[in-house]
Design a protein around this motif. Structure first.
Motif, PDB file in Angstrom:
ATOM      1  N   VAL A  42       0.831  -1.213   0.000  1.00  0.00           N
ATOM      2  CA  VAL A  42       0.000   0.000   0.000  1.00  0.00           C
ATOM      3  C   VAL A  42       0.868   1.266   0.000  1.00  0.00           C
ATOM      4  CG1 VAL A  42      -0.327   0.149   2.520  1.00  0.00           C
ATOM      5  CG2 VAL A  42      -2.089   1.036   0.993  1.00  0.00           C
ATOM      6  N   THR A  43       2.087   1.166   0.546  1.00  0.00           N
ATOM      7  CA  THR A  43       2.994   2.327   0.493  1.00  0.00           C
ATOM      8  C   THR A  43       3.346   2.600  -0.972  1.00  0.00           C
ATOM      9  OG1 THR A  43       3.927   1.493   2.573  1.00  0.00           O
ATOM     10  CG2 THR A  43       5.077   3.323   1.533  1.00  0.00           C
ATOM     11  N   ALA A  44       3.756   1.542  -1.674  1.00  0.00           N
ATOM     12  CA  ALA A  44       4.099   1.689  -3.102  1.00  0.00           C
ATOM     13  C   ALA A  44       2.882   2.199  -3.890  1.00  0.00           C
ATOM     14  CB  ALA A  44       4.576   0.349  -3.668  1.00  0.00           C
ATOM     15  N   LYS A  45       1.706   1.654  -3.592  1.00  0.00           N
ATOM     16  CA  LYS A  45       0.485   2.078  -4.317  1.00  0.00           C
ATOM     17  C   LYS A  45       0.264   3.576  -4.163  1.00  0.00           C
ATOM     18  CE  LYS A  45      -2.948  -1.513  -4.959  1.00  0.00           C
ATOM     19  NZ  LYS A  45      -2.220  -2.749  -4.730  1.00  0.00           N
ATOM     20  N   THR A  46       0.374   4.053  -2.926  1.00  0.00           N
ATOM     21  CA  THR A  46       0.154   5.482  -2.655  1.00  0.00           C
ATOM     22  C   THR A  46       1.204   6.320  -3.382  1.00  0.00           C
ATOM     23  OG1 THR A  46      -0.590   4.805  -0.448  1.00  0.00           O
ATOM     24  CG2 THR A  46      -0.226   7.156  -0.795  1.00  0.00           C
ATOM     25  N   LEU A  90      -1.356   9.945   5.618  1.00  0.00           N
ATOM     26  CA  LEU A  90      -1.454   8.821   6.551  1.00  0.00           C
ATOM     27  C   LEU A  90      -2.462   7.824   5.990  1.00  0.00           C
ATOM     28  CD1 LEU A  90      -0.204   8.400   9.390  1.00  0.00           C
ATOM     29  CD2 LEU A  90      -2.302   9.335  10.349  1.00  0.00           C
ATOM     30  N   ILE A  91      -2.040   6.562   5.820  1.00  0.00           N
ATOM     31  CA  ILE A  91      -2.944   5.543   5.272  1.00  0.00           C
ATOM     32  C   ILE A  91      -3.044   4.382   6.251  1.00  0.00           C
ATOM     33  CG2 ILE A  91      -3.351   3.887   3.380  1.00  0.00           C
ATOM     34  CD1 ILE A  91      -3.465   6.713   2.292  1.00  0.00           C
ATOM     35  N   LYS A  92      -4.275   4.032   6.625  1.00  0.00           N
ATOM     36  CA  LYS A  92      -4.480   2.855   7.479  1.00  0.00           C
ATOM     37  C   LYS A  92      -5.166   1.782   6.623  1.00  0.00           C
ATOM     38  CE  LYS A  92      -6.181   1.550  11.996  1.00  0.00           C
ATOM     39  NZ  LYS A  92      -6.838   1.935  13.233  1.00  0.00           N
ATOM     40  N   ASP A 127      -3.599  -5.951   1.873  1.00  0.00           N
ATOM     41  CA  ASP A 127      -4.938  -5.880   1.283  1.00  0.00           C
ATOM     42  C   ASP A 127      -5.393  -4.419   1.217  1.00  0.00           C
ATOM     43  OD1 ASP A 127      -7.456  -6.196   0.335  1.00  0.00           O
ATOM     44  OD2 ASP A 127      -8.290  -7.010   2.206  1.00  0.00           O
ATOM     45  N   ALA A 128      -5.072  -3.781   0.118  1.00  0.00           N
ATOM     46  CA  ALA A 128      -5.416  -2.367  -0.030  1.00  0.00           C
ATOM     47  C   ALA A 128      -6.743  -2.200  -0.765  1.00  0.00           C
ATOM     48  CB  ALA A 128      -4.300  -1.647  -0.765  1.00  0.00           C
ATOM     49  N   SER A 129      -7.464  -3.327  -0.982  1.00  0.00           N
ATOM     50  CA  SER A 129      -8.667  -3.264  -1.819  1.00  0.00           C
ATOM     51  C   SER A 129      -9.731  -2.313  -1.263  1.00  0.00           C
ATOM     52  CB  SER A 129      -9.266  -4.665  -1.997  1.00  0.00           C
ATOM     53  OG  SER A 129      -9.535  -5.222  -0.728  1.00  0.00           O
ATOM     54  N   GLY A 130      -9.818  -2.212   0.058  1.00  0.00           N
ATOM     55  CA  GLY A 130     -10.866  -1.365   0.649  1.00  0.00           C
ATOM     56  C   GLY A 130     -10.482   0.102   0.772  1.00  0.00           C
ATOM     57  N   VAL A 131      -9.243   0.439   0.426  1.00  0.00           N
ATOM     58  CA  VAL A 131      -8.802   1.828   0.659  1.00  0.00           C
ATOM     59  C   VAL A 131      -8.361   2.528  -0.637  1.00  0.00           C
ATOM     60  CG1 VAL A 131      -8.099   1.461   3.068  1.00  0.00           C
ATOM     61  CG2 VAL A 131      -6.441   1.063   1.236  1.00  0.00           C
ATOM     62  N   GLU A 132      -8.699   1.904  -1.780  1.00  0.00           N
ATOM     63  CA  GLU A 132      -8.205   2.461  -3.053  1.00  0.00           C
ATOM     64  C   GLU A 132      -8.652   3.906  -3.271  1.00  0.00           C
ATOM     65  OE1 GLU A 132      -7.864   0.258  -6.491  1.00  0.00           O
ATOM     66  OE2 GLU A 132      -6.691  -1.239  -5.431  1.00  0.00           O
TER      67      GLU A 132
END
Ligand SMILES: Cc1cc2nc3c(=O)[nH]c(=O)nc-3n(C[C@H](O)[C@H](O)[C@H](O)COP(=O)(O)O)c2cc1C
Length: 222
Positions: free
Chosen positions: A15-19, A147-149, A154-159
């Motif tokens: 999720v860090t890379a995704k952001t 800040l991402i929680k 599993d980043a599917s719910g925070v896209e």
């Protein structure tokens, strides 16, 4: 305009890379020259605490960390991202902080920065604070903090959140660099930290810190 995006997660699909990739893409759409660096893929030794860099102006270990620090010195903007490991930055991000000549050398002097911290439970605010303090103490200008929680792997719910926060951070960075935005509170804090903490400390060290003073002179700090 050149921006370096640095991923401090050893996982390049997390999720860090995704952001960070959202930020990268938005900046590229603005026409920015962006380089994305995976700290997990570079050749980087630990700092051994010899302090020779303070005298010579460079680390005696000639690896990718030293090269990356030199690239940062030439960039206009820096994006630093890290997952939370035990309420702190990741090991590879800490290694890079120790090796990168950040604070004493004022590596981020006049550079606009974005910080990104991810975590799944508690402690991601501590991670963000470590990165934000690094920017402030190193002379950088913090355009935005993200800040991402999210659950681990599993980043599917925070896209949606990742997209919205990443795009906003990229816009703030782009306009910060373009307009050379003045950030009065950060500037005042840095003035106090630099002049009463860092500068007086370095002056007391004399020749041992001559490499640091040369770097400051090259940046027009003193
Ligand atoms: C060794 C380790 C320690 C972790 N410690 C924490 C922690 O203290 N607090 C937290 O919220 N998440 C913690 N996590 C979870 C990660 O910070 C979180 O899932 C992060 O978003 C992963 O980022 P990535 O997908 O980019 O690798 C830990 C994960 C690992 C592997």
């Amino acid at each position: 305009m050149k921006v370096l995006v640095i991923n401090g997660s050893p996982r390049n699909i997390g999720v860090t890379a995704k952001t960070l990739h959202v930020i990268e893409k938005e900046l590229i759409d603005f026409g920015v020259d962006v380089e994305f660096v995976e700290l997990g893929n570079i050749n980087m030794s630990h700092c051994i605490g010899c302090c020779s860099c303070y005298t010579t102006g460079q680390c005696h270990i000639d690896d990718d960390a030293e090269e990356l620090s030199k690239k940062i010195a030439k960039a206009d903007g820096i994006v630093l991202g890290s997952p939370t490991y035990a309420s702190n930055v990741s090991g590879i991000m800490k290694d890079f902080i120790d090796r990168g000549h950040f604070v004493i050398e004022q590596l981020l002097h006049g550079k606009y920065c974005v910080t990104v911290a991810t975590g799944e439970n508690y402690g991601n605010k501590d991670t963000l604070k470590v990165l934000n303090n690094l920017v402030l103490y190193s002379g950088g200008r913090l355009s935005d903090s993200v800040l991402i929680k999210a659950p681990f792997n599993d980043a599917s719910g925070v896209e949606e959140m990742v997209n919205a926060k990443g795009k906003k951070a990229a816009r703030k960075l782009f306009y910060g660099i373009g307009k050379k935005s003045f950030l009065p509170i950060q500037s005042l804090c840095h003035f106090i930290i630099f002049n009463f903490g860092i500068r007086s400390f370095v002056q007391k060290k004399g020749k041992k810190y001559s490499g640091v003073v040369k770097k400051w002179e090259a940046m027009g700090i003193c």
